[in-house]
Design a protein around this motif. Structure first.
Motif, PDB file in Angstrom:
ATOM      1  N   SER A 111       1.459  15.233 -13.155  1.00 16.50           N
ATOM      2  CA  SER A 111       2.224  14.630 -11.979  1.00 16.50           C
ATOM      3  C   SER A 111       1.009  15.265 -11.017  1.00 16.50           C
ATOM      4  O   SER A 111       0.398  15.907 -10.402  1.00 16.50           O
ATOM      5  N   VAL A 112       0.861  14.434 -10.207  1.00 13.58           N
ATOM      6  CA  VAL A 112       0.279  13.983  -8.843  1.00 13.58           C
ATOM      7  C   VAL A 112       1.142  13.337  -7.588  1.00 13.58           C
ATOM      8  O   VAL A 112       1.597  12.724  -8.077  1.00 13.58           O
ATOM      9  N   TYR A 113       0.089  14.115  -6.740  1.00 15.04           N
ATOM     10  CA  TYR A 113       0.874  14.192  -5.195  1.00 15.04           C
ATOM     11  C   TYR A 113       0.311  13.772  -4.383  1.00 15.04           C
ATOM     12  O   TYR A 113      -1.117  14.249  -4.184  1.00 15.04           O
ATOM     13  N   PRO A 114       0.919  12.065  -4.039  1.00 14.47           N
ATOM     14  CA  PRO A 114      -0.844  11.545  -2.770  1.00 14.47           C
ATOM     15  C   PRO A 114      -1.574  12.039  -1.988  1.00 14.47           C
ATOM     16  O   PRO A 114      -1.950  11.937  -1.337  1.00 14.47           O
ATOM     17  N   ARG A 115       0.030  13.077  -1.135  1.00 13.00           N
ATOM     18  CA  ARG A 115       0.050  14.254   0.148  1.00 13.00           C
ATOM     19  C   ARG A 115      -1.237  14.770  -0.095  1.00 13.00           C
ATOM     20  O   ARG A 115      -1.430  15.126   0.555  1.00 13.00           O
ATOM     21  N   GLU A 116      -0.807  15.107  -1.077  1.00 14.30           N
ATOM     22  CA  GLU A 116      -1.885  16.701  -1.115  1.00 14.30           C
ATOM     23  C   GLU A 116      -3.861  16.157  -1.998  1.00 14.30           C
ATOM     24  O   GLU A 116      -4.574  16.529  -1.284  1.00 14.30           O
ATOM     25  N   VAL A 117      -3.301  14.388  -2.325  1.00 19.06           N
ATOM     26  CA  VAL A 117      -4.841  13.836  -2.289  1.00 19.06           C
ATOM     27  C   VAL A 117      -5.517  13.905  -0.945  1.00 19.06           C
ATOM     28  O   VAL A 117      -6.601  14.477  -0.827  1.00 19.06           O
TER      29      VAL A 117
END
Length: 178
Positions: free
Chosen positions: A105-111
């Motif tokens: 799972s990847v969260y663009p906000r965190e990137v």
């Protein structure tokens, strides 16, 4: 967001590489043959030193060698980001998310938040496919476009998305997907 023990260039550079060659000195001062994971860690340390501050556009082979060594043989998926300055020099490599054998799972906000904290001008997204198939999936394409759009809102460019599958690395930019 939890980072792996060796999730950044700084952590790789700070790990002792051993006494040279394939020998390791133990606490008693005796030399012993290095174990496979110790040799790999030393190789990653050397590659990390070459990557730090290198111009991504002038030395893509160095970056790809680092990514192969770091992600090529992992049995689970990892999503990482290579942070670049305005001159496309590598600021850091950060493993942001870890998943299972077939997904993470990847969260663009965190990137984007991490890019702002590091004052990155550009990003190279990276993840591995433990299955050995380097071809990007539709989900990979969608994720790349989502992060690219989110990063653009804060004037950060996404230059590429590498997929590491063993010794093979696919550049989504070279495939016209970024």
């Amino acid at each position: 967001m939890q980072h792996d023990l060796f999730s950044s260039l700084d952590s790789l550079l700070s790990v002792p590489a051993g006494a040279g060659g394939f020998l390791i000195r133990d606490l008693a001062g005796q030399y012993r043959p290095a174990e496979a994971d110790e040799v790999l860690l030393a190789a990653q340390r050397l590659l990390a030193a070459q990557v730090r501050g290198s111009d991504l556009m002038d030395s893509p082979a160095v970056v790809k060698d680092f990514l192969r060594a770091r992600l090529g043989n992992l049995p689970y998926e990892v999503f990482a980001v290579v942070h670049l300055n305005s001159q496309n020099r590598v600021l850091d490599y950060v493993e942001m998310f870890r998943g299972t054998v077939s997904q993470t799972s990847v969260y663009p906000r965190e990137v984007v938040r991490d890019a702002l904290m590091r004052n990155s001008s550009a990003l190279v997204l990276v993840h591995n496919h433990p299955s050995g198939e380097a071809r990007p999936s539709r989900a990979d394409e969608h994720l790349t476009q989502t992060i690219k759009a989110a990063a653009a809102l804060v004037d950060t460019r996404v230059l590429d998305h590498f997929i590491v599958a063993g010794d093979v690395i696919c550049s989504m930019a070279e495939c016209g997907l970024v």
